[in-house]
Design an enzyme around this catalytic site. Structure first.
Site, short mmCIF file in Angstrom:
data_model
loop_
_atom_site.label_atom_id
_atom_site.label_comp_id
_atom_site.label_asym_id
_atom_site.label_seq_id
_atom_site.Cartn_x
_atom_site.Cartn_y
_atom_site.Cartn_z
CG ASP A 23 -1.72 1.24 1.10
OD1 ASP A 23 -2.46 1.39 0.12
OD2 ASP A 23 -2.55 1.74 2.15
N GLY A 26 -0.04 5.56 -4.70
CA GLY A 26 -0.95 6.82 -4.83
C GLY A 26 -0.77 7.87 -3.87
CD1 TRP A 28 7.14 6.95 -3.36
CD2 TRP A 28 6.57 7.17 -5.32
NE1 TRP A 28 8.67 7.05 -3.64
CE2 TRP A 28 7.75 7.01 -4.85
CE3 TRP A 28 6.11 7.52 -6.91
CZ2 TRP A 28 8.51 7.36 -6.48
CZ3 TRP A 28 7.10 7.53 -7.37
CH2 TRP A 28 8.25 7.00 -7.45
CG HIS A 40 -0.36 1.98 -9.15
ND1 HIS A 40 -0.72 2.17 -8.05
CD2 HIS A 40 -1.56 2.68 -9.46
CE1 HIS A 40 -1.84 2.39 -7.33
NE2 HIS A 40 -2.25 2.78 -8.40
CG LEU A 134 9.65 -17.67 -3.07
CD1 LEU A 134 9.14 -17.42 -2.39
CD2 LEU A 134 10.35 -15.62 -4.00
C1 IPE Z 1 -5.50 -2.94 -0.10
O1 IPE Z 1 -5.04 -1.62 -0.20
C2 IPE Z 1 -5.16 -3.26 -1.70
C3 IPE Z 1 -4.09 -3.50 -2.01
C4 IPE Z 1 -3.04 -3.93 -1.50
C5 IPE Z 1 -4.10 -4.44 -2.76
P1 IPE Z 1 -6.26 -0.70 -0.06
O2 IPE Z 1 -5.33 0.84 -0.30
O3 IPE Z 1 -7.31 -0.57 -1.07
O4 IPE Z 1 -6.87 -0.56 1.16
P2 IPE Z 1 -7.89 0.88 2.08
O5 IPE Z 1 -8.86 1.17 0.78
O6 IPE Z 1 -7.24 1.54 1.89
O7 IPE Z 1 -8.14 -0.15 2.53
C1 IPE Z 2 -2.01 0.05 -3.07
O1 IPE Z 2 -1.53 1.46 -3.35
C2 IPE Z 2 -2.32 -0.47 -4.69
C3 IPE Z 2 -3.31 -1.00 -4.83
C4 IPE Z 2 -3.96 -0.92 -3.75
C5 IPE Z 2 -3.87 -1.41 -5.86
P1 IPE Z 2 -2.46 2.70 -3.75
O2 IPE Z 2 -3.27 2.97 -4.87
O3 IPE Z 2 -3.86 2.23 -2.58
O4 IPE Z 2 -1.40 3.58 -2.77
P2 IPE Z 2 -2.52 4.46 -1.73
O5 IPE Z 2 -2.59 3.54 -0.32
O6 IPE Z 2 -3.33 5.76 -2.20
O7 IPE Z 2 -1.32 5.52 -1.85
MG MG Z 3 -4.44 2.41 -0.50
#
Ligand code: IPE
Ligand code: IPE
Ligand code: MG
Length: 247
Positions: A23, A26, A28, A40, A134
């Site tokens: 996570d 976005g 970053w 991503h 792995l």
């Molecule tokens: C969890 O992250 C899913 C993945 C990393 C693929 P999200 O960004 O979707 O989670 P929430 O919405 O903050 O709980």
């Molecule tokens: C996790 O990063 C990747 C996916 C859920 C696909 P995010 O896209 O949720 O990043 P943030 O949480 O918005 O920073």
């Molecule tokens: Mg997220």
């Protein structure tokens, strides 16, 4: 002392199954005034780093949460961009994964993906099927609740008698059952939640939350999590006196 940053020194007891909620992509990107997709894309480098590190340290099972059942609710352009990224990464990385002995598998409801992406997933799974170093599980359109419901559906459709259903049997119907329960669950990006990842498999997982955003997550961060895990005393309901002290 070894100077190699990929080596754990001293050697420690390793988790058999590490699961990561990747996570923070976005945020970053936002911090750099870049589109979310740039985060991503950068996140793929972090995936490469942890896969290498898991192989080098001897962790047998690594599961990466790449796309949740709930992530379809994101803007269409982001979902589309993620799908292209999965396609590119799968196509580009599969030869190298095979070379280093990774067995790649998809966990999740893949029927919702495009035929092209599904084909590429199948190719990658088949090409790496002999890997023994792995087990790498990519959790994609995965949700812990979906996994449990999906297992129930299969058990019912096979007509298994209620008195034959126990925890051991049930867990065999979950995704990637041979990877077993999660020992260490890592979440990057600063949130302290599971977000519908492995609900059943995380029952006794040690939970490690780090503020590091996923694109910045590197081998050093992975090794820090492993060191932290090594000092947990896993009691599984027993008293501290009943179980062995960690290293
Ligand atoms: C969890 O992250 C899913 C993945 C990393 C693929 P999200 O960004 O979707 O989670 P929430 O919405 O903050 O709980
Ligand atoms: C996790 O990063 C990747 C996916 C859920 C696909 P995010 O896209 O949720 O990043 P943030 O949480 O918005 O920073
Ligand atoms: Mg997220």
């Amino acid at each position: 002392m070894s100077e190699d940053p990929t080596q754990l020194n001293p050697p420690i007891n390793l988790p058999r199954h590490v699961a990561i909620v990747m996570d923070g992509n976005g945020r970053w990107a936002k911090a750099r005034n870049m589109p979310r997709l740039a985060g991503h894309r950068k996140g793929v480098n972090a995936v490469r780093a942890v896969v290498e590190c898991a192989g080098e340290t001897g962790i047998p099972n690594l599961s990466l949460f790449a796309f949740s059942s709930e992530n379809w609710n994101r803007p269409e352009a982001e979902v589309g961009g993620l799908m292209s990224l999965f396609m590119t990464a799968l196509t580009k990385e599969v030869d190298e994964l095979q070379k280093v002995g990774v067995r790649l598998r998809m966990a999740g409801e893949t029927s919702r993906f495009s035929p092209d992406l599904r084909r590429q997933m199948e190719i990658a799974e088949k090409q790496t099927a002999e890997g023994t170093r792995l087990n790498l599980n990519i959790c994609i359109n995965y949700g812990g609740r979906w996994d449990i419901v999906n297992a129930c559906r299969q058990i019912v459709s096979q007509g298994i008698a209620p008195d034959k259903i126990d925890e051991k049997l049930f867990s065999q119907y979950l995704q990637v059952p041979d990877s077993g329960d999660v020992d260490l669950m890592i979440r990057s990006g600063g949130e302290s939640r599971i977000s519908n990842f492995f609900l059943w498999q995380d029952a006794y997982a040690e939970l490690y939350f780090t503020p590091v955003l996923w694109p910045d997550f590197g081998k050093k961060d992975f090794l820090e999590a492993l060191q932290w895990y090594a000092h947990r005393q896993r009691r599984f309901g027993k008293t501290g006196d009943q179980v062995q002290q960690p290293n």
